[in-house]
Design an enzyme around this catalytic site. Sequence first.
Site, PDB file in Angstrom:
ATOM      1  N   MET A  77      23.212   4.363  64.685  1.00  0.00           N
ATOM      2  CA  MET A  77      23.307   3.055  64.801  1.00  0.00           C
ATOM      3  C   MET A  77      22.102   2.272  64.445  1.00  0.00           C
ATOM      4  SD  MET A  77      25.258   3.289  68.432  1.00  0.00           S
ATOM      5  CE  MET A  77      25.610   1.498  68.626  1.00  0.00           C
ATOM      6  N   GLU A  78      21.155   2.411  63.852  1.00  0.00           N
ATOM      7  CA  GLU A  78      20.021   2.069  63.163  1.00  0.00           C
ATOM      8  C   GLU A  78      19.578   2.153  62.072  1.00  0.00           C
ATOM      9  OE1 GLU A  78      19.933   4.159  66.018  1.00  0.00           O
ATOM     10  OE2 GLU A  78      20.279   2.836  67.757  1.00  0.00           O
ATOM     11  N   GLY A 103      25.224  11.554  65.109  1.00  0.00           N
ATOM     12  CA  GLY A 103      26.498  12.170  65.136  1.00  0.00           C
ATOM     13  C   GLY A 103      26.656  12.918  63.878  1.00  0.00           C
ATOM     14  N   GLU A 159      14.415   9.408  72.913  1.00  0.00           N
ATOM     15  CA  GLU A 159      13.925   9.976  71.415  1.00  0.00           C
ATOM     16  C   GLU A 159      12.339   9.811  71.275  1.00  0.00           C
ATOM     17  OE1 GLU A 159      17.997   8.813  69.001  1.00  0.00           O
ATOM     18  OE2 GLU A 159      16.431   7.341  69.446  1.00  0.00           O
ATOM     19  N   ASP A 167      26.092  15.405  68.390  1.00  0.00           N
ATOM     20  CA  ASP A 167      27.379  15.326  68.796  1.00  0.00           C
ATOM     21  C   ASP A 167      28.122  15.393  67.665  1.00  0.00           C
ATOM     22  OD1 ASP A 167      26.379  12.323  69.460  1.00  0.00           O
ATOM     23  OD2 ASP A 167      28.224  12.119  68.271  1.00  0.00           O
ATOM     24  N   ILE A 217      30.435   6.076  67.396  1.00  0.00           N
ATOM     25  CA  ILE A 217      31.553   6.584  66.731  1.00  0.00           C
ATOM     26  C   ILE A 217      32.127   7.781  67.638  1.00  0.00           C
ATOM     27  CG2 ILE A 217      32.781   7.805  64.870  1.00  0.00           C
ATOM     28  CD1 ILE A 217      31.935   4.555  64.270  1.00  0.00           C
TER      29      ILE A 217
HETATM   30  O1  4EH Z   1      21.002   4.627  69.439  1.00  0.00           O
HETATM   31  C1  4EH Z   1      22.245   4.987  69.574  1.00  0.00           C
HETATM   32  C2  4EH Z   1      22.575   6.042  70.551  1.00  0.00           C
HETATM   33  C3  4EH Z   1      23.980   6.013  71.123  1.00  0.00           C
HETATM   34  S1  4EH Z   1      24.599   4.839  71.804  1.00  0.00           S
HETATM   35  C4  4EH Z   1      22.632   5.752  68.282  1.00  0.00           C
HETATM   36  N1  4EH Z   1      22.084   7.087  68.716  1.00  0.00           N
HETATM   37  C5  4EH Z   1      22.274   7.226  69.921  1.00  0.00           C
HETATM   38  C6  4EH Z   1      22.725   8.069  67.465  1.00  0.00           C
HETATM   39  C7  4EH Z   1      24.031   8.577  67.584  1.00  0.00           C
HETATM   40  C8  4EH Z   1      25.411   8.093  67.260  1.00  0.00           C
HETATM   41  N2  4EH Z   1      25.583   6.548  66.883  1.00  0.00           N
HETATM   42  C9  4EH Z   1      26.730   6.503  66.708  1.00  0.00           C
HETATM   43  C10 4EH Z   1      24.057   9.751  68.197  1.00  0.00           C
HETATM   44  N3  4EH Z   1      25.314  10.021  68.144  1.00  0.00           N
HETATM   45  C11 4EH Z   1      26.179   8.935  67.284  1.00  0.00           C
HETATM   46  C12 4EH Z   1      27.527   8.638  67.303  1.00  0.00           C
HETATM   47  N4  4EH Z   1      27.789   7.390  66.817  1.00  0.00           N
HETATM   48  N5  4EH Z   1      28.626   9.471  67.648  1.00  0.00           N
HETATM   49  C13 4EH Z   1      24.425   5.027  73.694  1.00  0.00           C
HETATM   50  C14 4EH Z   1      24.088   6.159  74.290  1.00  0.00           C
HETATM   51  N6  4EH Z   1      23.876   6.343  75.586  1.00  0.00           N
HETATM   52  C15 4EH Z   1      23.772   5.328  76.387  1.00  0.00           C
HETATM   53  C16 4EH Z   1      24.190   4.058  75.925  1.00  0.00           C
HETATM   54  N7  4EH Z   1      24.462   3.921  74.574  1.00  0.00           N
END
Ligand code: 4EH
Length: 230
Positions: free
Chosen positions: A171-172, A77, A11, A195, A151
């Site tokens: 997640m942040e 997401g 990112e 996604d 998720i």
């Molecule tokens: O920093 C985390 C990343 C996924 S974990 C949260 N980010 C991307 C956003 C995200 C997200 N969070 C929760 C995008 N789609 C999401 C979703 N649910 N469906 C990760 C990703 N790649 C390798 C290891 N961990």
Amino acid sequence: MIAIMCAMREELEPILKEIEVKEVIEYARNKYYLAKFNNLDLVLAYSKIGKVNAATTASVLIEKFGAKKILFSGVAGAIDADLKIGDLIIATKTTQHDVDLTVFGYEPGFIPESKVFFECDENLNQIAKKVSKKLNIKLKEGIIASGDQFIHSKEKKEWIAKTFNASAIEMEGGAVGCVTWTLGVPFFMLRSISDTAQEGAGVDFDEFLEESSRVSAKFLIAMLDEMVGG
Ligand code: 4EH
């Protein structure tokens, strides 16, 4: 000093490509990039994934590097059906969907002496809307929910949608919202959809992380342009 924060290396990279980094400082098991964008002093970092890492980095950006604003860029997401992969959303508020003290009668997301929702900065959101109009780029705004889980289930996604009225998930942001509210620093968060947070989300995420990161980074740079004088 303005901080630009991401969670993942993927990112931050497309942002670092667009600015001139002057110095890299290693601190607290992380790298902090000092840069100048026209007359703006910037500090940039990616925190690593999750709320604890995000809270640590946000705190360091403010307390050690003197950040007066935090601008977050990254991917998310989708929860709202009108959000498609690559679309942009800014947070009106962030929240922590995995906080559960409901057994004590508290609502989901609530921690005593804290709160469920952390408001994002209205002025920075206005700048984003101005840029979206100028460049004719679709920009949604809504609540963004965070938890220490990727998720990938329709059921979980629908629970988060109805419980927090959230439009997107990551997640942040809830952690950065809590830190910036606690320390009194304006917070802005931009995310591009990678996604749809339901079955198959992991595959979409891997496919679209890079492109959606680029979409978010590009818009954030356009906002910096607007902030230095349009
Ligand atoms: O920093 C985390 C990343 C996924 S974990 C949260 N980010 C991307 C956003 C995200 C997200 N969070 C929760 C995008 N789609 C999401 C979703 N649910 N469906 C990760 C990703 N790649 C390798 C290891 N961990």
